[in-house]
Design a protein around this motif. Structure first.
Motif, PDB file in Angstrom:
ATOM      1  N   GLU A  65      34.472  39.859 -19.652  1.00 48.96           N
ATOM      2  CA  GLU A  65      33.669  41.188 -19.795  1.00 48.96           C
ATOM      3  C   GLU A  65      34.581  42.145 -20.383  1.00 48.96           C
ATOM      4  OE1 GLU A  65      30.575  41.643 -19.983  1.00 48.96           O
ATOM      5  OE2 GLU A  65      30.246  39.753 -19.466  1.00 48.96           O
ATOM      6  N   HIS A 108      30.389  44.635 -27.967  1.00 51.85           N
ATOM      7  CA  HIS A 108      30.620  43.677 -27.025  1.00 51.85           C
ATOM      8  C   HIS A 108      30.338  42.595 -27.001  1.00 51.85           C
ATOM      9  CE1 HIS A 108      30.928  43.403 -22.316  1.00 51.85           C
ATOM     10  NE2 HIS A 108      29.967  42.647 -22.670  1.00 51.85           N
ATOM     11  N   GLU A 109      28.955  42.026 -27.204  1.00 53.89           N
ATOM     12  CA  GLU A 109      28.173  40.968 -27.358  1.00 53.89           C
ATOM     13  C   GLU A 109      28.886  40.141 -28.354  1.00 53.89           C
ATOM     14  OE1 GLU A 109      26.159  39.875 -25.246  1.00 53.89           O
ATOM     15  OE2 GLU A 109      26.158  41.666 -24.323  1.00 53.89           O
ATOM     16  N   HIS A 162      31.935  38.289 -27.135  1.00 51.78           N
ATOM     17  CA  HIS A 162      31.750  36.847 -26.287  1.00 51.78           C
ATOM     18  C   HIS A 162      31.308  35.608 -27.225  1.00 51.78           C
ATOM     19  CE1 HIS A 162      31.449  38.619 -22.328  1.00 51.78           C
ATOM     20  NE2 HIS A 162      30.309  39.702 -22.767  1.00 51.78           N
ATOM     21  N   HIS A 205      30.255  41.041 -13.565  1.00 47.80           N
ATOM     22  CA  HIS A 205      30.921  42.102 -14.238  1.00 47.80           C
ATOM     23  C   HIS A 205      31.748  42.829 -13.651  1.00 47.80           C
ATOM     24  CE1 HIS A 205      27.638  40.746 -17.136  1.00 47.80           C
ATOM     25  NE2 HIS A 205      28.056  41.582 -17.762  1.00 47.80           N
TER      26      HIS A 205
HETATM   27 ZN   LIG Z   1      29.436  40.916 -21.287  1.00 47.74          ZN
END
Ligand SMILES: [Zn+2]
Length: 416
Positions: free
Chosen positions: A354, A275-276, A279, A398
């Protein structure tokens, strides 16, 4: 005429300050109503009956503390911005504008710290301690307060100097130069956030092993050469877990809280980093930092008005407009409600980012591990499983947990 300008200015300031309270009360009312609604099915089993009762107590206490804290800062701001105390202080202090600025920043930061310290004390040593989250010692707590105050005074003073310099160079047209100067400085500081974090935490490279190899391979396959993966000693302050990719450009840093490392499976941690990584790939940190700079537009606009219309400064007891007065009013809390409103579209963009990052983690093969990690992270921090949709739309960066689980489920159904 003068009296009517004075009354009008103070009324506008009072309305701006009170609308901040109205906004907080609206959020409080909506959340209080939402507590009795049944939980969405996908998150209904995360808390058992005892844990749910515990969450309700935790939620009620943190919410009440936040209302009290908001109420106190409102009273202080009404006192500062609706009376003539700022001009009294301004003329009482020795030296020119820059010397006065240093003294005012020191005095105000001292007052701010004295007001916020008891609130933070109650939060950490009463509420967080009662629910088993607090790990911070009184010594670290005080050291944090001092470091925050020193960093705050320095950053405020540098931004003040930029505005002061812009006014000295461009006079009435200082707004554009001040805005650009503030943006460049704040962007540089945000890019270097990893350096500031080192003032508060220790960062050690993640030990060699399967997890490190998996994470390095995942980032390398996506085209990112990592300097290192760092473990942050978050457990010095809290039991809550997290991970983040901070900083911008060559200051980019991948950080995992020791709490996450110690209590989550390798698959769950890898899912969090997938997930990171999204980003990183999507340059979300840079984009959000750039968006956030727009917050300075109303601030600079207000400073310009305060400098161009001398009657406003005179309403507060100043003989003539002063950059220090304009700066303090514009940055000091009068425009908080405007910042809240500006953050609504930004939060909407952030929630979309997100969702994209979650989808990327699913595409990388971590859908189940991501859901498992998110459920655990929410449970372990006594998070709200069912926030009011309007509260989410107004304040959340989020999406709520049930939406994230639904997104992962939908992705799995489509790709199985
Ligand atoms: Zn995130």
């Amino acid at each position: 005429m003068k009296a009517s300008v004075t009354n009008m200015t103070k009324t506008v300031f009072l309305i701006l300050l009170l609308s901040q309270l109205a906004f907080r009360l609206l959020l409080h009312r909506l959340s209080a109503k939402q507590v009795d609604k049944p939980l969405p099915e996908s998150v209904a089993d995360i808390y058992d009956a005892d844990e749910y009762a515990r969450w309700r107590r935790y939620n009620a206490k943190t919410d009440m503390l936040s209302l009290i804290s908001g109420g106190i800062s409102l009273i202080v701001n009404i006192f500062l911005f609706c009376t003539n105390v700022l001009s009294w202080l301004y003329y009482a202090l020795p030296g020119g504008e820059i010397a006065k600025a240093i003294l005012i920043f020191l005095i105000m930061t001292g007052v701010d710290t004295l007001i916020s310290l008891p609130i933070e004390y109650v939060f950490n040593f009463r509420i967080e301690a009662e629910f088993g989250f607090n790990r911070i010692t009184p010594a670290t707590f005080l050291a944090d307060a001092v470091k925050n105050a020193v960093v705050g005074v320095i950053l405020n003073f540098v931004i003040f100097l930029l505005v002061y310099g812009a006014y000295a160079l461009f006079g009435a047209y200082f707004g554009i130069a001040a805005f650009l100067g503030i943006c460049i400085f704040v962007f540089a500081m945000s890019a270097m956030s990893s350096v500031f974090m080192k003032l508060f935490n220790k960062f050690t490279p993640l030990e060699e092993g399967d997890l490190r190899t998996t994470l390095c391979t995942m980032f390398a396959e996506a085209g990112f050469r990592l300097k290192d993966i760092y473990v942050m000693d978050a457990s010095k302050r809290t039991t809550k877990a997290n991970a983040y990719c901070g900083g911008i450009g060559k200051f980019k840093q991948i950080v995992i809280f020791d709490n996450l490392l110690n209590h989550y499976s390798d698959a769950e941690i890898t899912a969090v980093f997938a997930h990171e990584l999204a980003h990183f790939k999507h340059r979300d940190t840079t984009k959000m930092t750039l968006f956030s700079l727009l917050n300075f537009l109303p601030i600079v606009a207000m400073m310009t008005v305060l400098m161009l219309v001398p009657e406003i400064a005179q309403s507060f007891g100043f003989a003539e407009p002063s950059i220090l007065f304009a700066f303090y009013v514009a940055f000091g809390g009068v425009l908080d409600i405007v910042g809240r409103l500006i953050s609504i579209p930004f939060n909407c963009i952030s929630r979309a980012m997100e969702r994209k990052a979650d989808t990327f983690a699913c595409q990388s093969g971590y859908a189940d591990a991501l859901v498992s990690a998110l459920r655990k992270l929410h449970k372990d921090s006594l998070a709200d499983m069912n926030p009011h949709p309007t509260v989410v739309a107004l304040t959340a960066n989020h999406p709520p947990l049930h939406e994230r689980i639904a997104l992962a489920d939908k992705w799995c159904q489509k790709h199985k």
